[in-house]
Design an enzyme around this catalytic site. Sequence first.
Site, PDB file in Angstrom:
ATOM      1  N   PRO A  88       0.831  -1.203   0.000  1.00 36.29           N
ATOM      2  CA  PRO A  88       0.000   0.000   0.000  1.00 36.29           C
ATOM      3  C   PRO A  88       0.866   1.255   0.000  1.00 36.29           C
ATOM      4  CG  PRO A  88      -0.075  -1.070   2.160  1.00 36.29           C
ATOM      5  CD  PRO A  88       0.785  -1.922   1.273  1.00 36.29           C
ATOM      6  N   GLU A  89       0.427   2.263  -0.713  1.00 34.61           N
ATOM      7  CA  GLU A  89       1.129   3.539  -0.693  1.00 34.61           C
ATOM      8  C   GLU A  89       0.500   4.385   0.420  1.00 34.61           C
ATOM      9  OE1 GLU A  89       2.859   5.049  -3.955  1.00 34.61           O
ATOM     10  OE2 GLU A  89       2.777   3.235  -5.136  1.00 34.61           O
ATOM     11  N   LYS A  96       3.742   5.547   5.675  1.00 36.93           N
ATOM     12  CA  LYS A  96       3.204   4.187   5.700  1.00 36.93           C
ATOM     13  C   LYS A  96       3.058   3.646   7.121  1.00 36.93           C
ATOM     14  CE  LYS A  96       5.004   3.408   1.138  1.00 36.93           C
ATOM     15  NZ  LYS A  96       5.758   2.515   0.251  1.00 36.93           N
ATOM     16  N   ARG A 144      13.607  -2.482  -6.379  1.00 40.14           N
ATOM     17  CA  ARG A 144      12.256  -2.228  -6.880  1.00 40.14           C
ATOM     18  C   ARG A 144      12.349  -1.860  -8.357  1.00 40.14           C
ATOM     19  NH1 ARG A 144       8.535  -1.011  -2.980  1.00 40.14           N
ATOM     20  NH2 ARG A 144       7.077  -1.729  -4.578  1.00 40.14           N
TER      21      ARG A 144
END
Length: 268
Positions: free
Chosen positions: A2-3, A51, A253
């Site tokens: 989730p961002e 986050k 990433r």
Amino acid sequence: MPEGNEVHRFRDRQAATFIGRNVRADSPSGQFPDAALLDGRKLRGIVAHGKHLGYDFGRELILHVHLGRFGDFTEGKMPLAEPKGALRLRISTRTDWLELRGPSDCSIYDQEKWDKLMARLGPDPLEKGSDPHPAFNRIAASKAPIALLIMDQSVISGIGNIYRAELLYRARLSPFQAGSRIDLKAFQAIWKDARKLMADGMIDRRIVTTRPKDRPHPRGKAESGEVHYVYRRQGKPCLVCGTAIKSREMAGRTLYWCPSCQKDSAGK
Ligand SMILES: [Zn+2]
């Protein structure tokens, strides 16, 4: 993963249901025995920063949750559902329940530990009145590529892989451009765009980053292949210029960019 906007969305929903209520708390999987410390206590507030989530139960009992890559919440109306999977934490009132599975962290912090965490994190564009200057100062002082810097939570809080790719595209900035070569004006534009895009993302569960005029079907809702400019579109034509979108690993990433729209001055 989730961002930040999704974390804020969880906060808002949970705040509306649980703040000011005495809750029952347990850990059916046994992975979080400290749930017993929260059982029967009143939830006073919930803070989302980037986050990270902090649940204030008073008396220096702050439940810290970071969802990490695999964590997720499920919510529902009483009665409780039969525990399934590795149910780390379950919170309930007489009317509602909340389940947490797979977070990278779920632990009790005291105020000092929480304050230290907050001091380590960069400003969060989704927080009202947050000041972008500390983030800019870090970026301007670094020779690291901007794509690494804007996903570094100690620089800016809450930006993950999707927004990283899309914000840089919308700014027409090369992901490889060194932070020290980004000027304040360009950074302020990214910050403003992040606020807007991420706030919109909280309303619509789907993250949509394309402008209607750039979509093959500009009218109505974005179709599935046209919600992002570059994220997971490697090999496909850029929606604006038609060049094939590229991808590459950076710090574990995947990075996506359009080599024509996002040239840096070194010509990469
Ligand atoms: Zn392009």
